[in-house]
Design a protein around this motif. Structure first.
Motif: not given
Length: 185
Positions: A83-88
Protein backbone atom coordinates in the motif's frame (compact mmCIF):
# COMPACT_ATOMS: atom_id res chain seq x y z
CA UNK A 1 9.61 -1.00 -6.76
CA UNK A 2 8.61 -2.02 -10.20
CA UNK A 3 5.95 -0.83 -12.59
CA UNK A 4 4.58 2.58 -13.35
CA UNK A 5 2.11 4.44 -11.21
CA UNK A 6 -0.43 7.12 -11.90
CA UNK A 7 -0.51 10.14 -9.60
CA UNK A 8 -2.41 9.26 -6.45
CA UNK A 9 -2.05 5.48 -6.88
CA UNK A 10 0.72 3.32 -5.46
CA UNK A 11 3.14 1.79 -7.94
CA UNK A 12 3.03 -1.92 -8.67
CA UNK A 13 5.17 -3.76 -6.15
CA UNK A 14 6.93 -7.11 -6.00
CA UNK A 15 6.76 -9.37 -2.96
CA UNK A 16 9.13 -12.33 -2.70
CA UNK A 17 9.14 -14.99 0.00
CA UNK A 18 12.34 -17.03 0.27
CA UNK A 19 11.10 -20.30 1.75
CA UNK A 20 12.43 -23.61 3.00
CA UNK A 21 13.26 -25.51 6.14
CA UNK A 22 15.36 -24.01 8.91
CA UNK A 23 19.02 -23.95 7.91
CA UNK A 24 18.36 -23.79 4.15
CA UNK A 25 19.78 -20.26 3.92
CA UNK A 26 16.55 -18.25 3.67
CA UNK A 27 17.80 -15.23 5.60
CA UNK A 28 21.14 -15.07 3.79
CA UNK A 29 19.50 -15.32 0.37
CA UNK A 30 16.68 -12.88 1.19
CA UNK A 31 19.18 -10.33 2.52
CA UNK A 32 21.24 -10.81 -0.64
CA UNK A 33 18.18 -10.22 -2.84
CA UNK A 34 17.41 -7.09 -0.82
CA UNK A 35 20.96 -5.80 -1.19
CA UNK A 36 20.96 -6.32 -4.96
CA UNK A 37 17.45 -5.08 -5.72
CA UNK A 38 16.48 -2.65 -2.99
CA UNK A 39 13.46 -4.71 -1.91
CA UNK A 40 12.69 -4.11 1.78
CA UNK A 41 13.83 -7.13 3.83
CA UNK A 42 12.07 -8.77 6.76
CA UNK A 43 12.93 -11.88 8.76
CA UNK A 44 9.75 -13.82 9.56
CA UNK A 45 11.29 -15.23 12.73
CA UNK A 46 11.20 -11.72 14.21
CA UNK A 47 7.38 -11.74 13.93
CA UNK A 48 6.96 -14.82 16.18
CA UNK A 49 5.35 -14.32 19.56
CA UNK A 50 7.50 -14.89 22.65
CA UNK A 51 5.43 -18.04 23.34
CA UNK A 52 6.23 -19.44 19.87
CA UNK A 53 9.95 -18.70 20.32
CA UNK A 54 9.97 -20.37 23.76
CA UNK A 55 8.21 -23.43 22.34
CA UNK A 56 10.70 -23.80 19.47
CA UNK A 57 13.67 -23.10 21.74
CA UNK A 58 12.43 -26.03 23.86
CA UNK A 59 12.50 -28.24 20.76
CA UNK A 60 8.71 -28.41 20.36
CA UNK A 61 7.43 -27.83 16.81
CA UNK A 62 4.69 -25.27 16.33
CA UNK A 63 1.26 -26.50 15.29
CA UNK A 64 -0.93 -24.80 12.72
CA UNK A 65 -2.92 -22.93 15.39
CA UNK A 66 0.29 -21.32 16.70
CA UNK A 67 1.45 -20.46 13.18
CA UNK A 68 -1.75 -18.87 11.85
CA UNK A 69 -1.56 -15.50 13.70
CA UNK A 70 2.14 -15.28 12.75
CA UNK A 71 1.38 -15.93 9.07
CA UNK A 72 -1.42 -13.36 9.13
CA UNK A 73 0.97 -10.79 10.61
CA UNK A 74 3.46 -11.49 7.81
CA UNK A 75 0.77 -11.13 5.13
CA UNK A 76 -0.36 -7.87 6.75
CA UNK A 77 3.22 -6.57 6.79
CA UNK A 78 3.60 -7.25 3.05
CA UNK A 79 0.16 -5.73 2.33
CA UNK A 80 1.05 -2.58 4.27
CA UNK A 81 4.32 -2.22 2.37
CA UNK A 82 2.45 -2.77 -0.90
CA UNK A 83 0.00 0.00 0.00
CA UNK A 84 3.02 2.27 0.56
CA UNK A 85 4.43 1.31 -2.87
CA UNK A 86 7.28 -0.66 -1.28
CA UNK A 87 8.48 -3.98 -2.69
CA UNK A 88 9.57 -6.64 -0.17
CA UNK A 89 11.56 -9.81 0.32
CA UNK A 90 10.72 -12.00 3.29
CA UNK A 91 12.67 -14.93 4.73
CA UNK A 92 9.96 -17.37 5.88
CA UNK A 93 9.71 -21.16 6.11
CA UNK A 94 6.26 -21.30 4.41
CA UNK A 95 6.42 -25.09 4.67
CA UNK A 96 2.81 -25.93 3.78
CA UNK A 97 0.65 -24.84 0.89
CA UNK A 98 -1.92 -23.56 3.38
CA UNK A 99 0.79 -21.33 4.93
CA UNK A 100 1.75 -20.01 1.49
CA UNK A 101 -1.93 -19.39 0.78
CA UNK A 102 -2.21 -17.22 3.92
CA UNK A 103 0.84 -15.22 2.80
CA UNK A 104 -0.78 -14.77 -0.62
CA UNK A 105 -3.72 -13.04 1.09
CA UNK A 106 -1.53 -10.01 1.87
CA UNK A 107 -0.31 -8.02 -1.15
CA UNK A 108 -1.81 -8.38 -4.64
CA UNK A 109 0.76 -11.02 -5.58
CA UNK A 110 3.49 -13.00 -3.84
CA UNK A 111 6.33 -14.88 -5.52
CA UNK A 112 8.17 -17.74 -3.81
CA UNK A 113 11.75 -18.96 -4.01
CA UNK A 114 12.10 -22.42 -2.45
CA UNK A 115 15.57 -23.33 -1.20
CA UNK A 116 15.53 -27.10 -1.39
CA UNK A 117 18.07 -29.88 -1.28
CA UNK A 118 19.62 -32.74 0.63
CA UNK A 119 18.93 -32.90 4.35
CA UNK A 120 22.63 -33.59 4.98
CA UNK A 121 23.62 -30.20 3.50
CA UNK A 122 21.02 -28.41 5.60
CA UNK A 123 21.89 -30.36 8.76
CA UNK A 124 25.56 -29.40 8.30
CA UNK A 125 24.64 -25.71 7.95
CA UNK A 126 22.51 -25.84 11.08
CA UNK A 127 25.33 -27.42 13.05
CA UNK A 128 27.66 -24.54 12.09
CA UNK A 129 25.39 -21.62 12.96
CA UNK A 130 25.35 -20.08 16.40
CA UNK A 131 22.76 -18.20 18.39
CA UNK A 132 19.61 -19.32 16.55
CA UNK A 133 16.71 -20.54 18.68
CA UNK A 134 15.71 -23.26 16.21
CA UNK A 135 17.56 -26.40 17.32
CA UNK A 136 18.85 -28.83 14.69
CA UNK A 137 16.61 -31.45 16.32
CA UNK A 138 13.57 -29.77 14.72
CA UNK A 139 14.91 -30.24 11.18
CA UNK A 140 13.28 -33.67 10.87
CA UNK A 141 9.87 -32.27 11.89
CA UNK A 142 10.29 -29.44 9.38
CA UNK A 143 11.20 -31.88 6.60
CA UNK A 144 8.14 -33.98 7.52
CA UNK A 145 5.92 -30.88 7.48
CA UNK A 146 7.28 -29.52 4.19
CA UNK A 147 4.78 -29.76 1.35
CA UNK A 148 6.64 -29.43 -1.91
CA UNK A 149 5.13 -26.60 -3.96
CA UNK A 150 2.49 -27.66 -6.45
CA UNK A 151 3.01 -26.86 -10.15
CA UNK A 152 0.18 -24.30 -10.05
CA UNK A 153 2.07 -22.29 -7.41
CA UNK A 154 4.79 -21.13 -9.83
CA UNK A 155 7.54 -21.42 -7.22
CA UNK A 156 11.17 -20.97 -8.25
CA UNK A 157 13.07 -23.94 -6.75
CA UNK A 158 16.79 -23.55 -6.13
CA UNK A 159 19.34 -26.12 -4.93
CA UNK A 160 20.73 -25.33 -1.47
CA UNK A 161 24.04 -26.89 -2.54
CA UNK A 162 24.79 -23.68 -4.48
CA UNK A 163 26.78 -20.96 -2.75
CA UNK A 164 24.81 -18.10 -1.19
CA UNK A 165 25.97 -15.74 -3.95
CA UNK A 166 24.90 -18.24 -6.64
CA UNK A 167 21.51 -18.61 -4.96
CA UNK A 168 20.98 -14.85 -4.83
CA UNK A 169 21.94 -14.49 -8.50
CA UNK A 170 19.68 -17.39 -9.51
CA UNK A 171 16.76 -15.89 -7.56
CA UNK A 172 17.21 -12.37 -8.97
CA UNK A 173 17.59 -13.72 -12.52
CA UNK A 174 14.88 -16.37 -12.19
CA UNK A 175 12.31 -13.85 -10.95
CA UNK A 176 13.40 -11.19 -13.42
CA UNK A 177 14.06 -8.68 -10.65
CA UNK A 178 15.83 -5.48 -11.58
CA UNK A 179 18.88 -4.61 -9.56
CA UNK A 180 19.10 -1.38 -7.65
CA UNK A 181 15.33 -0.96 -7.28
CA UNK A 182 14.27 1.79 -4.90
CA UNK A 183 12.14 0.50 -2.03
CA UNK A 184 9.85 3.50 -2.05
CA UNK A 185 8.45 4.85 1.12
Amino acid sequence: MTGESRPGTPAATRHVVVMGVSGAGKTTVAQGISARTGLAFAEADEFHSPANVAQMRAGVPLDDAARLPWLRDLAAWMAARSAEGVSTVLACSALKRSYRDVLRQGPPSVEFVHLDGPAEVIRDRMARRAGHYMPASLLESQLATLEQPHPDESVLVLDVSLTPDELVSAAVDGLGLRTGLPTGG
